[in-house]
Structure formats: structure tokens, C-alpha cells
Design a protein around this motif. Sequence first.
Motif, mmCIF file in Angstrom:
data_model
loop_
_atom_site.group_PDB
_atom_site.id
_atom_site.type_symbol
_atom_site.label_atom_id
_atom_site.label_comp_id
_atom_site.label_asym_id
_atom_site.label_seq_id
_atom_site.Cartn_x
_atom_site.Cartn_y
_atom_site.Cartn_z
ATOM 1 N N LEU A 401 -6.019 -1.620 -3.526
ATOM 2 C CA LEU A 401 -5.665 -0.347 -3.232
ATOM 3 C C LEU A 401 -5.376 0.268 -2.070
ATOM 4 N N LYS A 402 -6.155 -1.165 -0.934
ATOM 5 C CA LYS A 402 -5.426 -0.891 0.407
ATOM 6 C C LYS A 402 -5.390 -2.403 0.761
ATOM 7 N N HIS A 403 -3.885 -2.758 1.115
ATOM 8 C CA HIS A 403 -4.028 -4.297 1.034
ATOM 9 C C HIS A 403 -2.506 -4.420 2.327
ATOM 10 N N ARG A 404 -2.470 -5.553 3.177
ATOM 11 C CA ARG A 404 -1.860 -5.250 3.689
ATOM 12 C C ARG A 404 -1.439 -7.095 3.865
ATOM 13 N N GLY A 405 0.195 -7.644 3.818
ATOM 14 C CA GLY A 405 -0.137 -8.714 3.755
ATOM 15 C C GLY A 405 1.912 -9.319 3.486
ATOM 16 N N PRO A 406 2.602 -9.972 3.830
ATOM 17 C CA PRO A 406 3.351 -10.553 3.387
ATOM 18 C C PRO A 406 4.318 -10.559 2.785
ATOM 19 N N ALA A 407 5.384 -10.424 2.760
ATOM 20 C CA ALA A 407 6.530 -10.386 1.691
ATOM 21 C C ALA A 407 7.128 -11.184 1.423
ATOM 22 N N LEU A 408 7.198 -11.576 -0.265
ATOM 23 C CA LEU A 408 8.059 -12.465 -0.168
ATOM 24 C C LEU A 408 9.546 -11.791 -1.838
ATOM 25 N N VAL A 409 10.102 -12.147 -0.748
ATOM 26 C CA VAL A 409 11.777 -11.050 -1.517
ATOM 27 C C VAL A 409 12.310 -12.022 -2.271
ATOM 28 N N PHE A 410 12.353 -11.228 -3.641
ATOM 29 C CA PHE A 410 14.072 -11.803 -4.706
ATOM 30 C C PHE A 410 14.561 -10.739 -4.633
ATOM 31 N N ASP A 411 16.238 -11.177 -4.952
ATOM 32 C CA ASP A 411 16.908 -10.229 -4.784
ATOM 33 C C ASP A 411 17.011 -10.794 -6.515
ATOM 34 N N SER A 412 16.487 -10.164 -6.816
ATOM 35 C CA SER A 412 16.699 -9.948 -8.787
ATOM 36 C C SER A 412 15.152 -10.540 -9.958
ATOM 37 N N CYS A 413 15.758 -10.230 -10.890
ATOM 38 C CA CYS A 413 14.843 -10.692 -11.903
ATOM 39 C C CYS A 413 15.377 -12.235 -11.951
ATOM 40 N N ALA A 414 16.261 -12.732 -12.691
ATOM 41 C CA ALA A 414 16.683 -13.453 -12.578
ATOM 42 C C ALA A 414 16.068 -14.538 -11.521
ATOM 43 N N GLU A 415 16.250 -14.313 -10.437
ATOM 44 C CA GLU A 415 15.783 -14.977 -9.560
ATOM 45 C C GLU A 415 14.467 -15.640 -9.104
ATOM 46 N N ILE A 416 13.737 -14.331 -9.707
ATOM 47 C CA ILE A 416 11.922 -14.771 -9.743
ATOM 48 C C ILE A 416 12.021 -15.188 -11.083
ATOM 49 N N LYS A 417 12.414 -14.976 -11.996
ATOM 50 C CA LYS A 417 12.234 -16.286 -12.971
ATOM 51 C C LYS A 417 12.379 -17.247 -12.659
ATOM 52 N N GLY A 502 8.451 -12.693 4.870
ATOM 53 C CA GLY A 502 7.986 -12.388 6.071
ATOM 54 C C GLY A 502 7.393 -11.248 6.889
ATOM 55 N N ASP A 503 8.044 -10.097 6.188
ATOM 56 C CA ASP A 503 8.075 -8.556 6.701
ATOM 57 C C ASP A 503 6.788 -8.135 6.471
ATOM 58 N N VAL A 504 5.497 -7.933 6.992
ATOM 59 C CA VAL A 504 4.687 -7.345 6.199
ATOM 60 C C VAL A 504 4.658 -6.081 5.634
ATOM 61 N N ILE A 505 3.788 -5.686 4.736
ATOM 62 C CA ILE A 505 3.747 -4.770 3.985
ATOM 63 C C ILE A 505 2.783 -4.223 4.071
ATOM 64 N N SER A 506 2.021 -2.991 4.033
ATOM 65 C CA SER A 506 0.737 -2.049 4.332
ATOM 66 C C SER A 506 0.990 -0.899 2.882
ATOM 67 N N VAL A 507 -0.215 -0.371 1.758
ATOM 68 C CA VAL A 507 -0.122 -0.177 0.349
ATOM 69 C C VAL A 507 -1.990 0.790 0.685
ATOM 70 N N ASP A 508 -1.823 1.964 0.932
ATOM 71 C CA ASP A 508 -3.486 2.230 0.957
ATOM 72 C C ASP A 508 -3.017 3.457 0.462
ATOM 73 N N VAL A 509 -3.696 2.962 -0.885
ATOM 74 C CA VAL A 509 -3.310 4.244 -2.351
ATOM 75 C C VAL A 509 -4.079 5.148 -2.145
ATOM 76 N N ALA A 510 -4.793 5.266 -1.258
ATOM 77 C CA ALA A 510 -6.318 6.637 -0.962
ATOM 78 C C ALA A 510 -5.614 7.490 -0.127
ATOM 79 N N ALA A 511 -4.342 6.920 0.564
ATOM 80 C CA ALA A 511 -3.610 7.988 1.592
ATOM 81 C C ALA A 511 -2.836 8.187 1.387
ATOM 82 N N ARG A 512 -2.013 7.791 -0.633
ATOM 83 C CA ARG A 512 -0.637 7.528 -0.471
ATOM 84 C C ARG A 512 0.274 6.637 -0.332
ATOM 85 N N ARG A 513 -0.344 6.311 1.023
ATOM 86 C CA ARG A 513 1.188 5.576 1.829
ATOM 87 C C ARG A 513 0.938 4.632 1.208
#
Length: 575
Positions: A401-417, A502-513
Motif C-alpha cells: 500500500l506504500k511502495h517504491r520500486g523499479p518498473a519492468l515493462v511489457f507492451d502487451s499481454c502476449a509479451e508478458i505471457k 528501470g524507471d522508479v514508480i512510487s505508490v502511496d495508497v493512503a495519500a492516493r498518489r
Amino acid sequence: MSGKSQLRSARWLDAQDLRGFGHRSRAMQMGYGPEDWAGRPLIAIVNTWSGINPCHAHFRERAEDVKRGVLQAGGFPIELPALSLSETFVKPTTMLYRNLLAMEVEELLRSHPIDGAVLMGGCDKTTPGLLLGATSAGLPAIYLPAGPMLRGNWRGRALGSGSDVWKYWDEKRAGNISDQDWSEIEGGVARSHGHCMTMGTASTMTACAEAMGMTLPGASSIPAADSNHIRMSAATGRRIVEMVREDLRPAAILTRPAFENAIAVAMAMGCSTNAIIHLVAQGRRAGHDIGLDDFERVSRRIPVIANVRPSGDTYLMEDFYYAGGLPALMANIKGHLDLAARTVSGRTLGEDIADARVWNDDVIRGIDNPVYGEGALAVLRGNLAPDGCVIKPSACAAKFLKHRGPALVFDSCAEIKARIDDDDLEVSEDTVLVMRNAGPRGGPGMPEWGMLPIPQKLLRQGVRDMLRISDARMSGTSYGACILHVAPEAAIGGPLALVRTGDVISVDVAARRIEMEVAEEELARRRAAWTPTEPHFGRGYGWIFDRHILQADKGCDFDFLETAFGPGPDEPAIL
């Protein structure tokens, strides 16, 4: 309303001219006579049965039960088949066709000699599709929910559709259960007709239909296989005839307080994330400015009190019914409801639930003993989702619910599978999995791909949840730290299209950000280099969908269908 001259169907059947002759003679061709229709309301039974929709497998019989009720009340029942959207079988997603069902229902009711309608649905997109169409048609209408299936069973354990499928699939991928185990689960998880018995989208939306006043009291909680469901179906048939005589139309029921009641109930039930998309679409279709802020406001003040999977940890919808069903839950949050809202019963919501009681307070909790301290859903905003995105914090690991980490990006559902089970994948529990191009236009249709799979090598290490972000939806039976409905979507150039591994993404649910920690100058460079994907369709309904679908935050309706209530439906010329 009384007297045959005041019935809408009289325009077809009473006129003493050539057209009236044609209508009466063709009705007589089917074996009917004036005794069937003279002075009687013609009731459309809009039936979404099909031979490949297990949620509605009992609707052939239930249609006959509705007819019995219509006849008992002095009406003339006419069954009209409509598009059957089986969530299990329709690809890429039934969401692609929700608006097609809505259009079909609207035109069925408008073009036929119909005075009122019973809407038979239950599987995920049938409830909103039917109600959207009936709202725009404007004729008296009542919803008949299919009801949840019975609990699943495997070796003495209660199985919940969807939720336990995901759970045991991960165990199979981790090597903890055998092919034989999996085969037994396959045969035990869905053992009766009816829709999902977890608090998935089906149970969420039928409950919302009841909360907004469009079903008989208690109708949404009755299991499909229970004999009470048969009696409810007949009662629904009787009631629609009375509604026609009272001229009780959706415009009188689907007020803004009715939608606020539905949002409150959804939050208390531990609803599907899909509730947001469908209730926004329905509210806007009814002429009300329902939006993400309404959900966020209600989520802050109403806790989850239904201990039903996946937000709860033990019970299923069959247990919820035995515990008192939706009327009992509404009674426990009545201080947060507009009890003066009118319902199809002809009474107020307060009158409908006046005698409701909870029979098991572990299944339906009090607000002082919630399953989760806030509502089921939270709306996040930030530079990754300027128009909003959604998470279900009641059904995910608290540490995310409060997390910060590097992105691993997939361009489609087929790619992630194709890549997710590669042992060389550079991923850890702290990685933020990102999938894009799965939104309304990108999917196409915004499929339920948002519960992204945990990489197999992490499953073997015991990891069972990760932060996952997409512009897709997910099944209401799903769970985990999944952020969904990112708007605007990647396929139209939303910020999700600009994220890189590799981009860092941060999420804070309590702050709704929700933020991607990338300089605006860099984002501008990426935006300038972005190119749109090719459209999925060159013709047909998909071509219309691609050009007219609204984004998730606006309910994914078609832009040309959003209208407020007018003086009534445009009546077809009979010449």
C-alpha cells in the motif's frame, strides 16, 4: 395506468386500420387471440440465455417462471432473446460488447409493442448492459438477477470461483500441486448453474442493481439453485405488470441518491474494481455526473463489512445469503444510505430493509468490526495516471500500500505471457510489473488481464503478491496489489505509454498518489517520440467501438450514447 387505450402496445394492437390488422393477424398466426392482449400490458422478458453461458444456464426455466407471474398479474408475456455475454467464453472480453447489448436492449424495447420489461442477467457485463439499455429506452423495467452458483468443493475445502483458481494455479506453477489435483479442482470449483459465488463483478453488479432500486428486495443474494429463486422470478413477473399500471419508470428510480446508495453498498461488500466503470457509465447515462470522486469520497467513510472472498478470507455468496443477504448488509450501513430513495417495489429503500436482520455477524459484520477499515476501492492520481486509476486495497498485501520500486515493462499481454516464466528475467519482489496497451482501445475492449502473473521463479521463492500496474481491468474474483484502469490509457498516448524498464514508480495508497519518478523534460522527449498503435478494426462493430469508446474514468460508454433523461423514448412511427 388503466385501460387498454393508455397502454403503449395499444398503438400496435388497437388501431382499426391496415397496420393494426397486420399486427393482430400475425399475433393470431402464433396462436394468440384478443383475450391474450386486449387491455393487458405487454411485458418483454429480455432473456440473455444461451447454450454457452453457464451463468445463465437456468434462464430457460426462469423465463417460464417470469411468464407465470406476468399472467397471474394480468399481463401478456413476450420473450425477447438478447445478446448473451458469457465472461468465460467471449474473447477478447465481454467488455467489448457491453455497449452492444445496451444498444440492442434499447432498440428491442423501443421498436416492439412493449409496455414494460423484465431484464434477465447476471454474468458480469449483462447487468450493466441491460440496465444501460433500459435506462435509455425509458419504459418501466425491473431487473432479475441470475443468482450466484453454489460453493465449490475440493477434498472438503470450499472453493471460490476465480479466486481459488488463481490461488491454486500459482501453486501448480510453483510445483506444489499435481496435475491430478488440478483436474479435481477443475471439476469441483463450479458445480451448479449461476454466476460466480465470490464477490466478483457478477455479484457486485447484481447487488448494485438492488441497491439502486432496480430489483425486488433481496433478489440479488438468492443462489441460482435455490427454490426461492424460482419464486422470486414469478414475483418479478407480477411486479412488472403493476409497475406498468403505476407508470413507474427508470427515471423515477435512478436518481443521484440511488447511485450513491449503490456506491456505498459496493464499498461495504468488498466490490469488484469493475463496479467503478459500470456505475459511472450507468450514472452518466441516467443524466448524473457520477465519477471517480464519488467513489473516493464514499471509500473514506464506509468500511468493508462483507466477509466474502476475495476481500474476506472465509465465506462465499451462499453464506452471505444465509446470513441475511443484501438487505441485512444495507441495514448495517443504513446511516450512510438515502433511505427515501424509491425502488421497483413501489416503496422506499428504507421500507424495503426495515425488517432485515443479520443471522451470522461473522459473514456480515457491523461497521465497528469491519473486514477492512475503509471501502474496498481506492482511486489514485499522479503523473502516471492524471485521470485516475484504481486499486483494491482490501484484497492485497498491506506492505504494497506504500511502495517504491523499479518498473519492468511489457507492451502487451502476449509479451508478458511469453516472458514471465523466464528464469533469466531480472525481477525481484520489489519490482513493479507494468503492462500497457490493454485499455479500452488498446486491448481492445479493456480485457481482464490486470492480475499480472507473478514470475515463476518468485513463486518458487514463496512470493505471492507484487505491485502490478496496467490500463487493463481484472476479474472481480481476482486479488493482489494490482493497480488498474490507468487513464488515459497507453494506446491513446497516456503517460503509461512513456514508462521504461528501470524507471522508479512510487505508490502511496493512503495519500492516493501514484508517480513515476522521471523528470518532466525526459517525459517530454519520450512523448515527442511516441507513435500510436494501429487500430484493431477496419470494419463493423469494432470500428465503431474504436472511434467512440470513452476512457475508463468516464465509464467506457460510447460518446454518442451518453444522454440525460428526456421526456420519454422516441416512439416509432406506425404507418
